[in-house]
Design a protein around this motif. Sequence first.
Motif, PDB file in Angstrom:
ATOM      1  N   LEU B 231       3.148  35.289 -29.211  1.00 18.35           N
ATOM      2  CA  LEU B 231       3.921  36.451 -28.789  1.00 18.35           C
ATOM      3  C   LEU B 231       3.397  37.075 -27.496  1.00 18.35           C
ATOM      4  CD1 LEU B 231       4.481  38.207 -32.228  1.00 18.35           C
ATOM      5  CD2 LEU B 231       6.058  36.770 -30.946  1.00 18.35           C
ATOM      6  N   ALA B 232       2.083  37.087 -27.318  1.00 17.21           N
ATOM      7  CA  ALA B 232       1.546  37.771 -26.139  1.00 17.21           C
ATOM      8  C   ALA B 232       1.507  36.828 -24.958  1.00 17.21           C
ATOM      9  CB  ALA B 232       0.145  38.292 -26.456  1.00 17.21           C
ATOM     10  N   HIS B 233       1.466  37.387 -23.769  1.00 16.23           N
ATOM     11  CA  HIS B 233       1.582  36.547 -22.575  1.00 16.23           C
ATOM     12  C   HIS B 233       0.280  35.914 -22.088  1.00 16.23           C
ATOM     13  CE1 HIS B 233       5.802  36.813 -21.929  1.00 16.23           C
ATOM     14  NE2 HIS B 233       5.766  38.129 -22.096  1.00 16.23           N
ATOM     15  N   PRO B 234      -0.780  36.690 -21.869  1.00 14.78           N
ATOM     16  CA  PRO B 234      -1.987  36.022 -21.367  1.00 14.78           C
ATOM     17  C   PRO B 234      -2.535  35.079 -22.441  1.00 14.78           C
ATOM     18  CG  PRO B 234      -2.472  38.273 -22.021  1.00 14.78           C
ATOM     19  CD  PRO B 234      -0.983  38.114 -22.151  1.00 14.78           C
ATOM     20  N   SER B 235      -3.183  34.026 -21.992  1.00 15.84           N
ATOM     21  CA  SER B 235      -3.749  33.104 -22.985  1.00 15.84           C
ATOM     22  C   SER B 235      -4.963  33.756 -23.632  1.00 15.84           C
ATOM     23  CB  SER B 235      -4.143  31.793 -22.317  1.00 15.84           C
ATOM     24  OG  SER B 235      -5.014  32.064 -21.242  1.00 15.84           O
ATOM     25  N   PHE B 236      -5.293  33.296 -24.819  1.00 13.92           N
ATOM     26  CA  PHE B 236      -6.409  33.868 -25.590  1.00 13.92           C
ATOM     27  C   PHE B 236      -6.231  35.370 -25.789  1.00 13.92           C
ATOM     28  CE2 PHE B 236      -8.318  29.903 -25.352  1.00 13.92           C
ATOM     29  CZ  PHE B 236      -8.357  29.469 -24.039  1.00 13.92           C
ATOM     30  N   ALA B 237      -4.963  35.758 -25.988  1.00 12.92           N
ATOM     31  CA  ALA B 237      -4.683  37.185 -26.097  1.00 12.92           C
ATOM     32  C   ALA B 237      -5.495  37.823 -27.211  1.00 12.92           C
ATOM     33  CB  ALA B 237      -3.193  37.385 -26.342  1.00 12.92           C
ATOM     34  N   ALA B 238      -5.614  37.099 -28.314  1.00  9.97           N
ATOM     35  CA  ALA B 238      -6.300  37.692 -29.459  1.00  9.97           C
ATOM     36  C   ALA B 238      -7.764  37.958 -29.158  1.00  9.97           C
ATOM     37  CB  ALA B 238      -6.164  36.770 -30.660  1.00  9.97           C
ATOM     38  N   PHE B 239      -8.292  37.277 -28.146  1.00  8.22           N
ATOM     39  CA  PHE B 239      -9.726  37.383 -27.905  1.00  8.22           C
ATOM     40  C   PHE B 239     -10.070  38.291 -26.750  1.00  8.22           C
ATOM     41  CE2 PHE B 239     -11.093  34.235 -30.880  1.00  8.22           C
ATOM     42  CZ  PHE B 239     -10.004  33.406 -31.016  1.00  8.22           C
ATOM     43  N   ARG B 240      -9.069  38.844 -26.128  1.00  9.75           N
ATOM     44  CA  ARG B 240      -9.373  39.704 -24.990  1.00  9.75           C
ATOM     45  C   ARG B 240      -9.818  41.083 -25.441  1.00  9.75           C
ATOM     46  NH1 ARG B 240      -8.054  37.338 -20.115  1.00  9.75           N
ATOM     47  NH2 ARG B 240      -7.020  35.357 -20.432  1.00  9.75           N
ATOM     48  N   GLY B 241     -10.040  41.941 -24.442  1.00  7.20           N
ATOM     49  CA  GLY B 241     -10.646  43.260 -24.678  1.00  7.20           C
ATOM     50  C   GLY B 241     -10.182  43.977 -25.925  1.00  7.20           C
ATOM     51  N   THR B 242      -8.857  44.199 -26.039  1.00 10.68           N
ATOM     52  CA  THR B 242      -8.355  44.939 -27.194  1.00 10.68           C
ATOM     53  C   THR B 242      -8.677  44.207 -28.474  1.00 10.68           C
ATOM     54  OG1 THR B 242      -6.404  44.842 -25.787  1.00 10.68           O
ATOM     55  CG2 THR B 242      -6.386  46.450 -27.580  1.00 10.68           C
ATOM     56  N   GLY B 243      -8.488  42.886 -28.407  1.00 14.14           N
ATOM     57  CA  GLY B 243      -8.752  42.081 -29.591  1.00 14.14           C
ATOM     58  C   GLY B 243     -10.188  42.246 -30.060  1.00 14.14           C
ATOM     59  N   GLN B 244     -11.108  42.193 -29.125  1.00 15.21           N
ATOM     60  CA  GLN B 244     -12.529  42.308 -29.493  1.00 15.21           C
ATOM     61  C   GLN B 244     -12.802  43.659 -30.139  1.00 15.21           C
ATOM     62  OE1 GLN B 244     -14.838  39.932 -29.262  1.00 15.21           O
ATOM     63  NE2 GLN B 244     -13.544  38.423 -28.245  1.00 15.21           N
TER      64      GLN B 244
END
Lengths: 189, 271
Positions: B231-244
């Motif tokens: 669903l999200a655009h940048p790759s590894f969205a789940a692991f980026r800032g907000t995700g962390q």
Amino acid sequence: MERADERRDEALLAAIAEGDRGALRILYDRHSPWLLLRLSRRCSDPGLVDEVLQDTFVAVWRKPRAFSGRGEVGAWLWGIAIRRLVDGLRRAGVRERLVPRRRPSLEGLRPSRWAGAAPSAEEQVLLAVEHGDLAGALNRLSPELRAVVQATVLDGLTTQEAGRLLGIPAGTVKTRMMRARIQLREDLT
Amino acid sequence: MSWHAGEPLLVAYAAGDIDDARAFSLEAHLLACPSCRSACARLAGRTRLDEAWAEIVDRVDRPRQRVAERVLMRLGMKGHTARLLGATPSLQLSWFAAVAAALAFGVLAAYAGDRGLLMFLIMAPLLPLAGVAAAYGPGIDPTYEIGLAAPMRGFLLLMVRAGAVLTSSTVLAGIASLFLPRLDWTAAAWLLPALALTTAGLALSTVLDPVRAAGIVGVAWVTGVLVVERLAHPSFAAFRGTGQLVFLALALLGVWIVGARRDRFEITHDE
């Protein structure tokens, strides 16, 4: 009185590999006396000697199959024991090094002068026949040279191990062996 | 054998009263002669040999220490704790081998492209989760019954085990991530999720049995990451800032739940 167990040492080792503690006891009864005597001639610390003896038989219990099947089981046991002694001496430091238990006054004397240990005429002849005058030549080496010969030739240690046993550098072991060889050769030819 | 050592010679040898040459000769002979060896038996101290035998029997009867146990005792842990910890299924060599293999596959996959790297990042946090699930509980833990009788509180034992498993898995995954093709923030992006998943698994196991709890958390994790990735655009969205940050929050929540419900770990899990 029980009949003494007649199994050969190799058969006892096979039984030990199956977990037979009785076989370990029999092996112990057969070999611990001479191991104790031989170790005591190389180390004056009875505590360390006892520890090495125990370590040896615990090692036999844990890895009886380490015996390759070649040669005598006794020689294999000695190989384990002497290496444990070398390790033990290295840990104990310089204090309890090899100390000959001979009385110093007996150094270099001809066999016939020793009280209570005079070899019979037969033994003397046998020794002369079997070894030429190797015995005399060996006895004429100085104690340090003899100790090195004992460690490398009789006990089968490497120069490193012999150095650790005797508390000298490995290089000194090599030079002493060389001197011993030279002296023996001169003495015997 | 033509020659045997007579009694006087052996007595002299035992007393140290013979010259070296004859001692050499005798010692070499003893290696091959059983009858002269048995003659020695009378000369070496009987009491001394019997005492040595008693020691040998003691040591032989002591149970062997596993590798993990020995390492822990070397690190200063007490004997009984090290033994219970060393028996953890997920602290055995076979477990580490499996984890290492999984990580190796993950690293190789990462070289095939970004999808591979995503697979690595999904897999790495699952390892400590599985490890902790495999660290305790009646089905898996061989020392479960013993642990019930142990003087140490079950919760403490579990924490010690979970800590050990988490640390070891993290270290292994850390080493593996050094071999990733890109050594940027993605190489460490699995760390917080690992913590979050582990604590979530522990927290959930206050309600369910540990294996089921780990399974649910694992499935939720994989699904969640894949969905976000879709669903999200940048790759590894789940692991980026907000995700962390989310993972950090989940980890803290998990720790709090585990702490608050720690008495649940004392009861036998026979549901």
